[in-house]
Motif scaffolding. Structure first.
Motif, mmCIF file in Angstrom:
data_model
loop_
_atom_site.group_PDB
_atom_site.id
_atom_site.type_symbol
_atom_site.label_atom_id
_atom_site.label_comp_id
_atom_site.label_asym_id
_atom_site.label_seq_id
_atom_site.Cartn_x
_atom_site.Cartn_y
_atom_site.Cartn_z
ATOM 1 N N GLU A 143 34.338 29.336 41.776
ATOM 2 C CA GLU A 143 35.985 29.573 41.297
ATOM 3 C C GLU A 143 36.092 31.109 41.311
ATOM 4 N N LEU A 144 37.015 31.470 41.974
ATOM 5 C CA LEU A 144 37.463 32.908 42.285
ATOM 6 C C LEU A 144 38.333 33.522 41.233
ATOM 7 N N LYS A 145 38.945 32.893 40.386
ATOM 8 C CA LYS A 145 39.799 33.476 39.669
ATOM 9 C C LYS A 145 39.203 34.766 38.800
ATOM 10 N N LYS A 146 38.038 34.643 38.345
ATOM 11 C CA LYS A 146 37.247 35.842 37.772
ATOM 12 C C LYS A 146 37.540 36.977 38.443
ATOM 13 N N ALA A 147 36.756 36.719 39.773
ATOM 14 C CA ALA A 147 36.464 37.899 40.776
ATOM 15 C C ALA A 147 37.659 38.643 40.995
ATOM 16 N N LEU A 148 38.799 37.582 41.435
ATOM 17 C CA LEU A 148 39.920 38.429 42.120
ATOM 18 C C LEU A 148 40.860 38.874 40.898
ATOM 19 N N SER A 149 40.722 38.367 39.640
ATOM 20 C CA SER A 149 41.063 39.438 38.626
ATOM 21 C C SER A 149 40.251 40.640 38.568
ATOM 22 N N ALA A 150 39.167 40.740 38.623
ATOM 23 C CA ALA A 150 38.377 41.879 38.661
ATOM 24 C C ALA A 150 38.610 42.939 39.600
ATOM 25 N N LEU A 151 39.326 42.181 40.682
ATOM 26 C CA LEU A 151 39.686 43.125 41.929
ATOM 27 C C LEU A 151 41.198 43.685 41.887
ATOM 28 N N GLY A 152 41.474 43.200 40.835
ATOM 29 C CA GLY A 152 43.032 43.803 40.592
ATOM 30 C C GLY A 152 44.176 43.116 40.755
ATOM 31 N N MET A 153 44.103 41.771 40.521
ATOM 32 C CA MET A 153 45.332 40.829 40.683
ATOM 33 C C MET A 153 45.227 39.957 39.529
ATOM 34 N N PRO A 154 45.232 40.272 38.210
ATOM 35 C CA PRO A 154 45.102 39.267 37.151
ATOM 36 C C PRO A 154 46.460 38.832 36.720
ATOM 37 N N ILE A 155 47.493 39.505 37.064
ATOM 38 C CA ILE A 155 48.859 38.911 36.746
ATOM 39 C C ILE A 155 49.243 37.610 37.447
ATOM 40 N N ALA A 156 48.614 37.466 38.572
ATOM 41 C CA ALA A 156 49.063 36.359 39.362
ATOM 42 C C ALA A 156 48.501 34.915 38.702
ATOM 43 N N PHE A 157 47.673 35.083 37.596
ATOM 44 C CA PHE A 157 47.175 33.937 36.780
ATOM 45 C C PHE A 157 47.653 33.807 35.522
ATOM 46 N N ASP A 158 48.553 34.808 35.143
ATOM 47 C CA ASP A 158 48.911 34.785 33.775
ATOM 48 C C ASP A 158 50.497 34.168 33.552
ATOM 49 N N ALA A 159 50.331 33.263 32.783
ATOM 50 C CA ALA A 159 51.695 32.442 32.895
ATOM 51 C C ALA A 159 52.951 33.117 32.225
ATOM 52 N N ARG A 160 52.698 34.328 31.479
ATOM 53 C CA ARG A 160 53.571 35.164 30.887
ATOM 54 C C ARG A 160 54.304 36.129 31.914
ATOM 55 N N LYS A 161 53.466 36.559 33.017
ATOM 56 C CA LYS A 161 53.959 37.759 33.788
ATOM 57 C C LYS A 161 53.851 37.376 35.436
ATOM 58 N N ALA A 162 53.351 36.267 35.789
ATOM 59 C CA ALA A 162 53.311 35.875 37.045
ATOM 60 C C ALA A 162 54.555 35.604 37.695
#
Length: 426
Positions: free
Chosen positions: A328-347
């Protein structure tokens, strides 16, 4: 599942899958009545484009840089474990989703994917050209890429988003009743078909707030330009990370190879078919370790190393190996700089749908088997020392009997299709 047939045919296949579940912040229910047919509706496809002659070098550079960033991040999370991914598959699926992003969400995805300076149209056209150039590139290689978009019936999606994914990514777009009993099986059936049966499941279940899945599948099967003789394969020691050894089948051959060696590693290119696509194997020296090599595994070093390979006589011993990998790549992609895409309040994916959405999951699966005949599958660093080539006319000997790095690369475009750190050739 038995894979004995692969050994009989001598083929090796590599498959990679990427899944994006786009999840509504609000609960979304289908407006179709319960009596509606559970069969998916296929939306019309775009007319196929002519095969291009080149691909945008900016896109290849961006993909290469992203590939090594992602691989490095996964190695941090899964040290001393086999890791085998298709960064091309991940990048394509994220590019499909990128078409629906806006604002800070789009900016972060652009930075993570190294797309700075590229317009959306250039990205999409570049991916269309790359797909066309990569598919079935060689008489000794099968390479197929497929994309699909599964949309929940009754949810409003932006027509432009759908059209772009059809036109540039050749996506099979399906208006699916997510509440139907066979919905999950329908999606997984597409996955199984497009990975030639190597990956049979990517979706475990469908939740009430799932509104869309974007899926990319890559299938690769290549026959070695020079097959290994099975009678030369013998059980020999393979040394694991902890120092233990195990007996393992080692393939062997001699010949003329593209080869590179420095103070840190030996590297050899084993080509498929007419040599457009190759597997590159990097073996850290005895005094070094795979973990140390991994620290120098950057896009810049990779490009420099690729230019250093020279044809040289030698002998190679390579383990036969087969593995399945999922992450599951959510953690790795967030660490690489795209956490907002996974954030229900900000995406912000308002170019995808009028319904508020975020990326809920990014699932990735691969399968690889390397044997005497080739490779078949479905869906892969040092200490900052600048190493120089050590030219010699003497035959080299390379015995891959300890953890190593490998990559499958299209030599025409420079695209890295798969890469892996193999610590145990199970």
């Amino acid at each position: 599942m038995s894979h004995g047939g692969l050994r009989r045919t001598g083929a090796i296949a590599i498959g990679s899958l990427m899944l994006l579940g786009l999840m509504g912040c609000l609960k979304v229910t289908s407006v179709h009545p319960a009596t509606a047919s559970p069969q998916p509706t296929q939306l019309p496809q775009q007319v196929a484009m002519q095969k291009p002659q080149t691909v945008d070098p900016k896109l290849v550079t961006a993909n290469t840089t992203f590939s090594f960033k992602l691989f490095s991040e996964l190695l941090k999370q899964e040290s001393n474990q086999n890791v085998f991914v298709s960064p091309s598959s991940v990048a394509i699926a994220l590019s499909m989703a990128y078409n629906g992003a806006s604002g800070t969400t789009q900016q972060q995805m652009s930075s993570t994917l190294e797309l700075q300076g590229m317009s959306l149209n250039a990205l999409n056209q570049g991916n269309a050209n790359l797909k066309a150039l990569l598919e079935n590139p060689d008489t000794g290689v099968q390479l197929a890429m497929a994309n699909s978009l599964w949309a929940r019936q009754g949810v409003p999606f932006q027509p432009t988003f759908i059209q772009r994914n059809q036109k540039f990514y050749g996506a099979q777009v399906t208006d699916l009743d997510f509440g139907a009993p066979n919905a999950t099986a329908t999606i997984n059936g597409w996955v199984k078909e497009n990975t030639r049966g190597k990956i049979s499941q990517i979706v475990d279940s469908l939740k009430p707030d799932d509104v869309m899945f974007l899926i990319n599948a890559i299938y690769f099967k290549g026959s070695w330009t020079k097959a290994f003789n099975k009678s030369d394969t013998t059980d020999k020691p393979f040394y694991l990370v902890d120092g233990r050894q195990k007996r393992h089948p080692m393939m062997a051959q001699t010949g003329s190879y593209k080869y590179y060696e420095n103070e840190q590693f030996q590297a050899v290119s084993l080509p498929y078919g007419t040599k457009r696509v190759s597997m590159y194997i990097f073996l850290p020296k005895q005094a070094s370790k795979l973990s140390s090599f991994a620290k120098t595994l950057t896009a810049e070093n990779w490009q420099r190393w690729m230019s250093q390979f020279r044809t040289q006589p030698g002998s190679v011993q390579v383990p036969r190996f087969k593995l399945e990998y999922d992450v599951e790549l959510k953690k790795a992609l967030s660490a690489l700089g795209m956490p907002i895409a996974f954030d229900a309040r900000k995406a912000t994916f308002d170019a995808l749908s009028t319904v508020p959405t975020k990326i809920d999951q990014v699932k990735h699966k691969t399968f690889v088997e390397v044997n005497e005949e080739g490779t078949e599958a479905a869906a892969a660093t040092s200490i900052g020392i600048v190493a120089t080539s050590m030219p010699t006319n003497e035959p080299f000997q390379m015995v891959v009997d300890r953890p190593f790095f490998c990559a499958i690369r299209d030599n025409k475009t420079g695209t890295v299709l798969f890469m892996g750190a193999i610590v145990d050739p199970k």
